[in-house]
Write a protein that holds these residues in place. Sequence first.
Motif, PDB file in Angstrom:
ATOM      1  N   ILE A 134      21.021 -10.809  -6.493  1.00 40.15           N
ATOM      2  CA  ILE A 134      19.700 -10.176  -6.377  1.00 40.15           C
ATOM      3  C   ILE A 134      19.806  -8.908  -5.545  1.00 40.15           C
ATOM      4  N   ALA A 135      20.601  -8.958  -4.466  1.00 41.76           N
ATOM      5  CA  ALA A 135      20.808  -7.753  -3.662  1.00 41.76           C
ATOM      6  C   ALA A 135      21.456  -6.657  -4.501  1.00 41.76           C
ATOM      7  N   LEU A 136      22.449  -7.023  -5.300  1.00 43.92           N
ATOM      8  CA  LEU A 136      23.149  -6.062  -6.156  1.00 43.92           C
ATOM      9  C   LEU A 136      22.210  -5.464  -7.210  1.00 43.92           C
ATOM     10  N   LEU A 137      21.442  -6.323  -7.890  1.00 43.95           N
ATOM     11  CA  LEU A 137      20.552  -5.848  -8.949  1.00 43.95           C
ATOM     12  C   LEU A 137      19.428  -4.979  -8.397  1.00 43.95           C
ATOM     13  N   THR A 138      18.971  -5.290  -7.189  1.00 46.87           N
ATOM     14  CA  THR A 138      17.918  -4.479  -6.581  1.00 46.87           C
ATOM     15  C   THR A 138      18.375  -3.032  -6.459  1.00 46.87           C
ATOM     16  N   ARG A 139      19.628  -2.859  -6.054  1.00 45.90           N
ATOM     17  CA  ARG A 139      20.165  -1.496  -5.927  1.00 45.90           C
ATOM     18  C   ARG A 139      20.454  -0.869  -7.283  1.00 45.90           C
ATOM     19  N   SER A 140      21.130  -1.629  -8.167  1.00 43.92           N
ATOM     20  CA  SER A 140      21.567  -1.033  -9.432  1.00 43.92           C
ATOM     21  C   SER A 140      20.393  -0.709 -10.357  1.00 43.92           C
ATOM     22  N   LEU A 141      19.295  -1.443 -10.232  1.00 46.91           N
ATOM     23  CA  LEU A 141      18.111  -1.178 -11.045  1.00 46.91           C
ATOM     24  C   LEU A 141      17.145  -0.196 -10.371  1.00 46.91           C
ATOM     25  N   ARG A 142      17.538   0.295  -9.202  1.00 45.68           N
ATOM     26  CA  ARG A 142      16.708   1.221  -8.424  1.00 45.68           C
ATOM     27  C   ARG A 142      15.330   0.634  -8.166  1.00 45.68           C
ATOM     28  N   ALA A 143      15.337  -0.666  -7.860  1.00 47.28           N
ATOM     29  CA  ALA A 143      14.080  -1.347  -7.559  1.00 47.28           C
ATOM     30  C   ALA A 143      13.661  -1.051  -6.122  1.00 47.28           C
ATOM     31  N   ASP A 144      12.378  -1.218  -5.854  1.00 48.36           N
ATOM     32  CA  ASP A 144      11.852  -1.009  -4.508  1.00 48.36           C
ATOM     33  C   ASP A 144      12.032  -2.239  -3.633  1.00 48.36           C
ATOM     34  N   LEU A 145      12.215  -3.404  -4.279  1.00 46.94           N
ATOM     35  CA  LEU A 145      12.252  -4.657  -3.537  1.00 46.94           C
ATOM     36  C   LEU A 145      12.980  -5.706  -4.355  1.00 46.94           C
ATOM     37  N   GLY A 146      13.694  -6.593  -3.669  1.00 41.50           N
ATOM     38  CA  GLY A 146      14.322  -7.743  -4.311  1.00 41.50           C
ATOM     39  C   GLY A 146      13.847  -9.012  -3.651  1.00 41.50           C
ATOM     40  N   VAL A 147      13.652 -10.063  -4.427  1.00 44.30           N
ATOM     41  CA  VAL A 147      13.172 -11.342  -3.905  1.00 44.30           C
ATOM     42  C   VAL A 147      14.081 -12.460  -4.398  1.00 44.30           C
ATOM     43  N   MET A 148      14.538 -13.293  -3.479  1.00 41.32           N
ATOM     44  CA  MET A 148      15.305 -14.477  -3.836  1.00 41.32           C
ATOM     45  C   MET A 148      14.543 -15.707  -3.385  1.00 41.32           C
ATOM     46  N   ILE A 149      14.273 -16.605  -4.336  1.00 40.65           N
ATOM     47  CA  ILE A 149      13.572 -17.854  -4.035  1.00 40.65           C
ATOM     48  C   ILE A 149      14.629 -18.941  -3.863  1.00 40.65           C
ATOM     49  N   SER A 150      14.888 -19.314  -2.639  1.00 42.79           N
ATOM     50  CA  SER A 150      15.935 -20.306  -2.371  1.00 42.79           C
ATOM     51  C   SER A 150      15.838 -20.791  -0.936  1.00 42.79           C
ATOM     52  N   ALA A 151      16.196 -22.056  -0.721  1.00 46.75           N
ATOM     53  CA  ALA A 151      16.355 -22.590   0.629  1.00 46.75           C
ATOM     54  C   ALA A 151      17.823 -22.838   0.918  1.00 46.75           C
ATOM     55  N   SER A 152      18.685 -22.046   0.260  1.00 48.97           N
ATOM     56  CA  SER A 152      20.110 -22.025   0.576  1.00 48.97           C
ATOM     57  C   SER A 152      20.745 -23.410   0.475  1.00 48.97           C
ATOM     58  N   HIS A 153      21.211 -23.968   1.596  1.00 49.93           N
ATOM     59  CA  HIS A 153      21.936 -25.240   1.599  1.00 49.93           C
ATOM     60  C   HIS A 153      21.028 -26.445   1.769  1.00 49.93           C
ATOM     61  N   ASN A 154      19.705 -26.245   1.896  1.00 42.66           N
ATOM     62  CA  ASN A 154      18.785 -27.371   2.041  1.00 42.66           C
ATOM     63  C   ASN A 154      18.650 -28.143   0.725  1.00 42.66           C
ATOM     64  N   LEU A 155      18.119 -29.374   0.817  1.00 39.60           N
ATOM     65  CA  LEU A 155      17.880 -30.178  -0.372  1.00 39.60           C
ATOM     66  C   LEU A 155      16.656 -29.662  -1.132  1.00 39.60           C
ATOM     67  N   PHE A 156      16.404 -30.230  -2.311  1.00 41.27           N
ATOM     68  CA  PHE A 156      15.408 -29.674  -3.234  1.00 41.27           C
ATOM     69  C   PHE A 156      14.000 -29.690  -2.665  1.00 41.27           C
TER      70      PHE A 156
END
Length: 454
Positions: free
Chosen positions: A87-109
Motif C-alpha cells: 500500500i505504501a508503494l502503490l500510494t507513491r507509484s499511483l501519485r495518490a494523496d493518501l494510502g490506507v491499510m486496514i489491518s491489525a498486523s499480528h493480532n487475531l481476527f
Amino acid sequence: MSTPARRLFGTDGIRGTANKAPMDAATALRLGQAAGRVFNRGTHRHRVVIGKDTRLSGYMLEPALTAGFIGTGMDVVLVGPLPTPAIALLTRSLRADLGVMISASHNLFEDNGIKLFGPDGLKLSDAQEAEIEALMAGDLAAGLVAPARLGRASRMEDAPGRYIEAVKQSFPRHLTLEGLRVVVDCAHGAAYKVAPTVLWELGAEVVAIGDAPDGFNINRGVGSTAPARLAELVRERRADIGIALDGDADRVVLVDENGTLIDGDQILALIAESWHAQGRLRGGAVVATVMSNMGLERRLKARGLSLLRTAVGDRYVGERMRETGCNLGGEQSGHLIMTDFGTTGDGLIGALQVLSVLVEEKRPASQVCRRFEPLPQRLVNIRFAGTSPLEDPGVQAAIAAEEARLGERGRVLIRASGTEPVIRVMAEAEEEALVQDSVTCLADTIRARAALRG
C-alpha cells in the motif's frame, strides 16, 4: 505551537476490537471524512488507495472508509488483500494523496486497525494524526462536497502483480533461488498469494502454509508470533529455511534448517554486515528500538558500526533513519525498514536479503544467520490502576539502583505501555541470574508502589 493530543491514534494507527468503537463503521466513516478533508487540498483530482488484510471485519471498514473519502471528493482505488508495504508503494507509484491499510498486523481476527500513509509512502506524523483527530471530534459537514464533485471508487486488478515485481527487483539479478527448498508461513494474512509467488518465480521450491484465509484464522497458530508449526515443517520437509510473516506482512522472523528461531535482531545484523561489506550500508549505523538485544549492539560495534536506538514502534525507527541518513533499521519483532527498497517495514523483502546471502555464501542458514549470542533478557508486564507508579520517588530510586548495579554488564528498561495501563519491566545482562534478580526486584517495587497509589 504544541501538537494536540492524540487519543485514537497509537504508535501504529488506530486499533481495537472489530465492530466496537473506535474500530466500527461509524468511526471509519468519520475518519475517511476527516482525512479526506485534510488531504483534499489543491486543484488536482485527489486519490486514495485502500488495501486490507484478510479479516472478516475488513469488509465492514473498507466501504465505510470509501464512503467517507468519496463524500469529500476523493477518488478511491481499492486493491483488496495486500501487504502493508504494498500500500505504501502503490500510494507513491499511483501519485495518490493518501494510502490506507486496514489491518491489525499480528493480532487475531477479532481486532482490526487502520494505518494511514502520506503521498510519500510514509506513515503520517503525530501532528497530521492529531489534526485528523481534531476534525473527527467536530462537525465534518463543512468538508463534504456538492453531488457533482463526489469522488468515484474503482478496483485495481493488477495491484498484486505490481508489488510482486517490485519485491523481485530487490533480489540481486545475478542470483537465483534454484536448489533451495523454502517453507513460507503467510499467517493466513495479506501475503497469502504474493509471498509464495515471489519465491517460486525467483526459482525456489516452495512449501506454503498459512495460505488459506477464511476471515477468522489470520495469525491463529501461524505467522511470525507463532512459528512452532513452521519450525516443525522445516525439519519434516528438510527445507533450507523457513519464513514466517505476520498478518499484514510488514514483519518477518525466520527458522534455520534445524528449526531454530532467527529473530529481527539477528536478521538486522546479517543484512548490516552484508551491506557493509558491499559498501551499501549508509550512515555507518543501524537504527533499532530500545528493545533490541545488547548482543546486536556489541556485534555491530566490533565491526565499526553503531546501533542507534529509538522508542518502540517502527514509525520512530523510520523517522530516525531519515534524520541520520541510515538505510537499514528495524525491530527485534521482525519489522525491517530498508529505504533502498521501500518506505515502511517489508517482511518479504527482508527475507529475500537473507536468502541472497545464503545463496552467495553457499552455507546452511544455521551458520549464516546466527550472527551473535544474545544476552539473557526478561520482560515482565505489571498492570496498575490510578496514576502511573513510575512517578513514585521509590520506584525511581529502585531503577537508579539497578542501573548502577548492572553498569556495563547490562541494562534495565522500564516504560509505560502506550495503549493500556501497564508498566513493562525489562532487564538484560551477561548472566541469567542477574537478569532474573534485577527484574524481580524492580517488579516487586513497582507492584508495591502501584498498590499504594491505586
